[in-house]
Design a protein around this motif. Structure first.
Motif, mmCIF file in Angstrom:
data_model
loop_
_atom_site.group_PDB
_atom_site.id
_atom_site.type_symbol
_atom_site.label_atom_id
_atom_site.label_comp_id
_atom_site.label_asym_id
_atom_site.label_seq_id
_atom_site.Cartn_x
_atom_site.Cartn_y
_atom_site.Cartn_z
ATOM 1 N N ASN A 4 33.715 29.147 36.120
ATOM 2 C CA ASN A 4 32.856 28.681 37.205
ATOM 3 C C ASN A 4 31.385 28.849 36.821
ATOM 4 O O ASN A 4 30.989 29.873 36.289
ATOM 5 C CB ASN A 4 33.205 29.501 38.441
ATOM 6 C CG ASN A 4 32.374 29.081 39.626
ATOM 7 O OD1 ASN A 4 31.210 29.457 39.752
ATOM 8 N ND2 ASN A 4 32.974 28.304 40.508
ATOM 9 N N GLU A 6 28.817 29.428 38.480
ATOM 10 C CA GLU A 6 28.176 30.569 39.131
ATOM 11 C C GLU A 6 28.342 31.827 38.306
ATOM 12 O O GLU A 6 27.426 32.613 38.144
ATOM 13 C CB GLU A 6 28.858 30.770 40.478
ATOM 14 C CG GLU A 6 27.910 30.844 41.624
ATOM 15 C CD GLU A 6 28.697 30.945 42.910
ATOM 16 O OE1 GLU A 6 28.710 29.963 43.651
ATOM 17 O OE2 GLU A 6 29.289 32.000 43.112
ATOM 18 N N LEU A 7 29.602 32.039 37.875
ATOM 19 C CA LEU A 7 29.892 33.244 37.098
ATOM 20 C C LEU A 7 29.072 33.252 35.813
ATOM 21 O O LEU A 7 28.485 34.258 35.424
ATOM 22 C CB LEU A 7 31.382 33.304 36.756
ATOM 23 C CG LEU A 7 32.317 33.831 37.856
ATOM 24 C CD1 LEU A 7 33.750 33.691 37.407
ATOM 25 C CD2 LEU A 7 32.015 35.262 38.193
ATOM 26 N N GLU A 97 31.349 47.803 39.343
ATOM 27 C CA GLU A 97 31.604 47.804 40.794
ATOM 28 C C GLU A 97 32.228 46.477 41.220
ATOM 29 O O GLU A 97 33.186 46.417 41.997
ATOM 30 C CB GLU A 97 30.279 48.027 41.526
ATOM 31 C CG GLU A 97 30.407 48.171 43.034
ATOM 32 C CD GLU A 97 30.736 49.588 43.473
ATOM 33 O OE1 GLU A 97 30.925 49.814 44.660
ATOM 34 O OE2 GLU A 97 30.830 50.449 42.583
ATOM 35 N N PHE A 98 31.655 45.436 40.698
ATOM 36 C CA PHE A 98 32.114 44.069 41.015
ATOM 37 C C PHE A 98 33.575 43.896 40.631
ATOM 38 O O PHE A 98 34.398 43.429 41.419
ATOM 39 C CB PHE A 98 31.219 43.068 40.273
ATOM 40 C CG PHE A 98 31.814 41.683 40.147
ATOM 41 C CD1 PHE A 98 32.119 41.170 38.895
ATOM 42 C CD2 PHE A 98 32.080 40.922 41.264
ATOM 43 C CE1 PHE A 98 32.666 39.896 38.780
ATOM 44 C CE2 PHE A 98 32.634 39.658 41.144
ATOM 45 C CZ PHE A 98 32.929 39.145 39.891
ATOM 46 N N THR A 101 35.775 45.819 42.963
ATOM 47 C CA THR A 101 35.826 45.220 44.307
ATOM 48 C C THR A 101 36.659 43.948 44.313
ATOM 49 O O THR A 101 37.478 43.730 45.205
ATOM 50 C CB THR A 101 34.403 44.900 44.795
ATOM 51 O OG1 THR A 101 33.610 46.067 44.669
ATOM 52 C CG2 THR A 101 34.416 44.426 46.239
ATOM 53 N N ILE A 105 39.879 43.267 46.485
ATOM 54 C CA ILE A 105 40.025 42.129 47.411
ATOM 55 C C ILE A 105 41.252 41.309 47.035
ATOM 56 O O ILE A 105 42.088 40.961 47.868
ATOM 57 C CB ILE A 105 38.761 41.235 47.384
ATOM 58 C CG1 ILE A 105 37.563 41.968 47.979
ATOM 59 C CG2 ILE A 105 38.992 39.934 48.154
ATOM 60 C CD1 ILE A 105 36.246 41.253 47.745
ATOM 61 N N ALA A 111 40.061 39.871 53.393
ATOM 62 C CA ALA A 111 38.660 39.480 53.195
ATOM 63 C C ALA A 111 37.781 40.324 54.070
ATOM 64 O O ALA A 111 37.041 39.868 54.835
ATOM 65 C CB ALA A 111 38.502 38.006 53.465
#
Lengths: 111, 961
Positions: A4, A6-7, A97-98, A101, A105, A111
């Motif tokens: 993606n 964005e990534l 952290e990402f 997380t 999720i 969500a």
């Protein structure tokens, strides 16, 4: 699989900084290393990567230096500055952290 | 070996840069391109191929230059944009369009996220479906009644002629059929009925229309020759009516001008729906002979299916040429064709290229000349008589006028309900966004732009609103039809309105869905742009501090609840006023006894009686009806009371033709009318039998000065009449009206003998409950009328006995318009009842939504403040304190909303204006009742969250998160 946009966009600075953490590298080499280590999944052309290097240099996170070797055209090598190292450390922490997380999720489905 | 430095310099246009910096950039890029070239050579490519590979590394030199210049000035977004450009080109080369891909990704992501919260998604979609569905239903009614085009060719070219003047014209007769706004009186007057000579003048003397057609209602006609005799509703039309409108025939043919002459054959054209229901859509009906009022007519054709009616709401079963009117109309008066008789409505088609204004100028001038300087002046110059050409689409108002105000009131109510639904879902979304702060923060951390996040959130809200819209259409589809059937159920004739979900309605729903999605999605989306990354990424960020609705009193969560309550108050106050109006109308004393009374008409055409014979026949029928067991009293009148029909007449009070006209309501009544209706006679006496016969005789025969008996007709007046005209002295024996009519002398040289008061009766309503009682006088009926039958028990039980009496009369006469007086009044109030019920329904729906909104906010607040509550309880706060603080919060929000809503309702309820009866828009009792209801509901909404708060275990709360 192509990632993606964005990534890719969000992570490119992190990638560049981490690749020159160990030793200074020149721009083309940085792009080739990203491609090699991602096994071709992440590709940056010179025209895409170069402005990123300029921006990082303008923010004093990296500094560039001309190196001339015999039989070679002179190349500009980039290395981390002190503030660049601190920034990289913060990015690395945020990235960890990402990952945690996202896993949390994705695995628990809430969500 | 390519000169990469030169190549870069040629392509990269950098300006306003220090030369050293420019050189650095050029050399760096050249060096990298050189490396790419060398590497391609090593891989075995030819020099040209290697060069091409290297060149591909920079495709957009202009973009690169911009980004480098911008980055030199410290702008950060350049990288993102350039990357997007590079990657868009890659994506385009691979055959994909990034924007669509992104949108697809957003939608799929939204669907996944929403599927993970089925409860929230279901509530949100259902809430919106109710709001959007209600709006769609009401809009489809407005579309059907107010907006739909006339079913003719090029309706925008059609106009109607509306006359206006400061005082009513001195016509000797005028008729209107509900086609347009008519106001015929002593003051500002207008209407669309015109005289035959004037319309002929327009045809002959102006050249502005390519077609001009006239029409007039015939009222019910007796139709036989197609099964049992029935009543049909017919309209007289000119020969060029269908041609002017551009309406074709579905079978046979439509009228031509040659059908509309006195010597033409008697022909009719059927309405498609009537042909289907009464003739089974049988093609052999064409050419068949039927009888109207016992006269033969040939069916020549059927109008096309889509042509239900011209004037909205006024449908006719068949059309008859105007030339046949004198034959069919009982009591036809030749004066009907002179300039003082205004009974025809005209619709015209503008000539191509002719503007409405130009045509209006010509027609208005002609009209002015005719009424001011014609053979018989009908107006004065200072009354400024003129004609306006109105677009037929809006000028022909018909039944629209009756339905428009209620529909717009309902539209306002459902619009408010939708706003409340949006506020409700926005509150849910805000609370939900609080729980997604971390997700948003992480996405921002990995490089997503805030704009991208906003786009994603808006996509989620639009997905919900579109789902709500689709469900709403399904809800609207069934309810719109049912609602229209209800609203028009008391119309005596089919209206031709049909509520369909057509493209305009679908566009409205789509627009409402988009607007709704943006409205409720904006708050959480904008809030996401203010997320602080570092605190949001922390572990316990989920429900702390700046999460969700925000801190302090003035936050979006509280504001949304206050807004919902305020809007609810507006709808409830409106509903309350309408309910109050209904109650006031129900309580009106009409002035007569409405119980156990049956009204019905008898169509006596088949008897062929006229004048005295007809009067005698009706009096005999009355006597026989009176013999039916259980019948207490029988009478008849020219129209039943409270049926909507009204007859008024003007007269010179003292019979002097130079007096100004007075006017009064007038009703012709049969024997024992006042006894049957239980209207007490306050003075004088009832009519005597000879007085009925005298009226019948006078109506049936011409008179001359020699043979004329100057005996005035007996009249019984009501109290209002006495107060208006005979307040001094004893009215009994006094005369009014009469004298020679100098303006319109009777060609038979009859002098009007006027009336003489023989009795005074109590005031009673005439045609409508709302209308104030006017001066009214009652006269003996010489001929026929509608019967009123008062019974001891249920009057409907006497219907079969009434039919037996009619059969024994020797004629098979049809009974028509059978209805009890109380049902008649119910029908009169039906629309008020409907509007009161519907607005109450929407008001309660709004209240429910606001209650849910308040409950949701308080629940969320309690969950958010669990830690704080736990701390307070650990420090000694009692359950009661916690309960009071939660309830106080809720009541404070409700009270604020109620105050704002009350203030707002003063403005909105003014809009109800004429719909209210005997109640002010600021009626204090309604406001108090609404406030009390709201308080009760708010307390109920606060209860569960407050109880939950008191059950917070301080230990658990402190360990929370």
């Amino acid at each position: 699989m192509m990632f993606n946009r964005e990534l890719k966009k969000g992570s490119v600075e992190f990638l560049v900084l981490s690749l020159i953490e160990a030793r200074p590298r020149h721009g083309y080499e940085i792009g080739k290393m990203i491609e090699a280590r991602s096994k071709g999944r992440i590709q940056f052309r010179i025209g895409s990567l170069y402005p990123i290097l300029c921006r990082l240099e303008d923010r004093a996170l990296i500094s560039g230096r001309w190196v001339e070797k015999a039989g070679q055209r002179r190349r500009r090598y980039y290395r981390l500055t002190a503030s660049g190292r601190r920034f990289l450390a913060a990015q690395r922490s945020a990235w960890d952290e990402f990952v945690l997380t996202i896993n949390h999720i994705a695995r628990t489905g809430d969500a | 070996m390519p000169d990469w430095s030169q190549y870069v310099r040629q392509n990269l246009q950098l300006s306003n840069l220090r030369p050293e910096r420019e050189t650095e950039i050029v050399e760096d890029l050249a060096g990298q391109l050189d490396q790419a070239y060398a590497e391609a050579l090593v891989r075995g490519l030819t020099s040209e191929q290697a060069e091409a590979v290297a060149m591909q590394h920079v495709a957009d030199w202009a973009g690169l230059a911009n980004e480098l210049l911008r980055s030199q000035r410290g702008r950060e977004s350049a990288v993102t944009i350039l990357q997007h450009q590079a990657e868009d080109r890659d994506a385009a080369r691979r055959g994909r369009f990034s924007l669509l891909t992104d949108f697809r990704q957003d939608v799929l992501y939204a669907l996944r996220i929403l599927a993970k919260s089925p409860g929230f998604t279901a509530i949100a979609i259902l809430t919106l479906a109710l709001g959007i569905g209600a709006n769609t239903a009401i809009f489809s009614l407005i579309d059907a009644v107010m907006l739909r085009s006339l079913p003719v060719r090029d309706p925008q070219q059609l106009v109607i002629m509306q006359w206006a003047m400061h005082h009513g014209p001195k016509t000797h007769s005028s008729s209107s059929y509900g086609d347009c706004l008519t106001n015929f009186g002593d003051g500002e007057s207008s209407g669309c009925s015109l005289s035959k000579p004037f319309l002929e003048d327009v045809r002959a003397k102006t050249n502005v229309f390519s077609g001009l057609a006239a029409f007039a209602s015939s009222g019910p006609v007796n139709l036989s020759g197609n099964g049992p005799a029935t009543q049909a509703h017919a309209q007289y039309v000119s020969g060029d009516y269908f041609e002017t409108l551009g309406v074709r025939a579905a079978a046979g043919r439509v009228f031509q001008p040659s059908d509309d002459t006195p010597s033409s054959n008697a022909v009719v054209v059927l309405n498609y729906g009537y042909w289907k229901s009464e003739f089974g859509a049988d093609p052999s009906a064409i050419g068949k002979t039927i009888h109207l009022q016992n006269l033969p007519f040939t069916i020549v054709g059927v109008a096309e299916r889509s042509f239900i009616n011209l004037t909205p709401g006024n449908t006719y079963d068949l059309w008859i040429p105007l030339a046949q009117r004198p034959r069919l109309r009982a009591g036809w008066n030749p004066r009907q064709d002179d300039a003082g008789s205004w009974w025809m409505v005209a619709v015209a088609r503008l000539r191509p290229g002719m503007s409405r204004t130009q045509a209006q100028g010509a027609v208005s001038l002609l009209f002015r000349n005719d009424v001011l300087y014609g053979e018989k002046p009908l107006s004065k110059a200072e009354d400024d008589p003129k004609i306006t050409l109105l677009p037929a689409q809006t000028g022909l108002s018909g039944s629209r006028r009756r339905l428009s105000k209620p529909l717009y009131v309902l539209m306002l109510a459902v619009g408010i309900v939708l706003l409340i639904a949006c506020a409700n879902v926005a509150g849910l979304m805000l609370a939900r966004a609080a729980g997604r702060q971390k997700e948003i923060a992480v996405r921002l951390a990995i490089g997503a732009s805030r704009g991208r996040i906003v786009r994603q959130l808006l996509t989620e809200s639009l997905t919900i609103s579109f789902a709500g819209g689709l469900l709403g259409i399904a809800l609207a589809f069934g309810s719109a039809r049912a609602l229209l059937a209800f609203l028009t159920s008391t119309f005596t004739r089919p209206t031709g309105f049909s509520a369909e979900i057509d493209p305009r309605v679908l566009a409205f729903t789509a627009g409402a869905s988009i607007l709704t999605g943006i409205l409720f999605g904006l708050a959480p989306a904008l809030r996401s742009m203010r997320v602080d990354l570092t605190p949001a990424l922390k572990e316990n960020a989920r429900l702390s501090g700046r999460a969700g609705a925000g801190r302090g009193w003035f936050n979006s969560g509280n504001a949304l609840v206050v807004a919902q309550v305020a809007l609810t108050v507006v709808v409830l106050v409106g509903a309350g006023l309408l309910v109050h109006t209904l109650e006031n109308l129900r309580k009106i004393d009409p002035g007569f006894d409405t119980s156990n009374t049956l009204n019905f008409g008898v169509d006596a055409t088949l008897t062929q009686y006229k004048g005295e014979q007809l009067g005698d026949f009706f009096r005999q029928l009355r006597d026989r009806f009176g013999e039916i067991p259980g019948v207490l009293s029988v009478s008849y009148s020219s129209s039943p009371l409270l049926s909507g029909s009204l007859s008024t007449t003007g007269f010179h009070l003292h019979g002097k033709s130079d007096e100004k006209y007075s006017d009064a309501d007038m009703l012709e009544v049969g024997p024992d009318f006042f006894k049957t209706m239980k209207m007490p006679l306050l003075a004088g006496r009832d009519f005597l039998p000879p007085e009925y016969r005298a009226v019948a005789r006078a109506a049936g025969s011409p008179c001359s000065n020699a043979s004329k008996a100057l005996t005035p007709v007996a009249a019984i007046v009501n109290e209002s009449f006495v107060r208006a005209y005979f307040s001094a002295g004893n009215p009994i024996g006094q005369r009014f009206g009469g004298g020679e009519d100098l303006e319109y002398p009777d060609p038979n040289h009859c002098n009007d003998p006027g009336w003489q008061i023989v009795g005074i009766v109590r005031d009673a309503k005439y045609n409508d409950l709302r209308r104030e009682v006017h001066p009214t006088f009652y006269v003996p009926s010489g001929e026929d009328g509608t019967f009123e039958l008062r019974t001891a028990g249920d009057p409907r039980a006497s219907i079969s006995a009434v039919r037996d009496v009619l059969q024994r009369s020797g004629f098979d006469l049809p009974l028509v318009d059978i209805i009890t007086e109380s049902k008649q009044i119910d029908d009169l109030l039906f629309q008020e009842r409907m509007i009161a019920r519907l607005s109450s329904f929407f008001g309660l729906l709004a209240l429910l939504l606001a209650c849910i909104g308040l409950y949701g906010l308080l629940s969320y607040e309690v969950a958010r403040r669990t830690r704080e509550i736990g701390i307070r309880m650990a420090l000694g706060a009692q359950s009661g304190d916690v309960l009071r603080s939660v309830v106080a919060h809720g009541i404070a929000l409700a009270a604020t909303g109620a105050a704002i809503g009350t203030a707002a309702s003063f403005g909105v309820t003014r809009f109800l204006g004429s719909m209210l009866y005997d109640v002010k828009p600021s009626d204090p009792w309604t406001l108090v009742a609404v406030a009390a209801l709201l308080l009760l509901v708010a307390l109920a909404a606060c209860y569960v969250p407050a109880r939950r708060a008191t059950h917070v275990d301080p230990l658990v709360a402190l360990r929370y998160e």
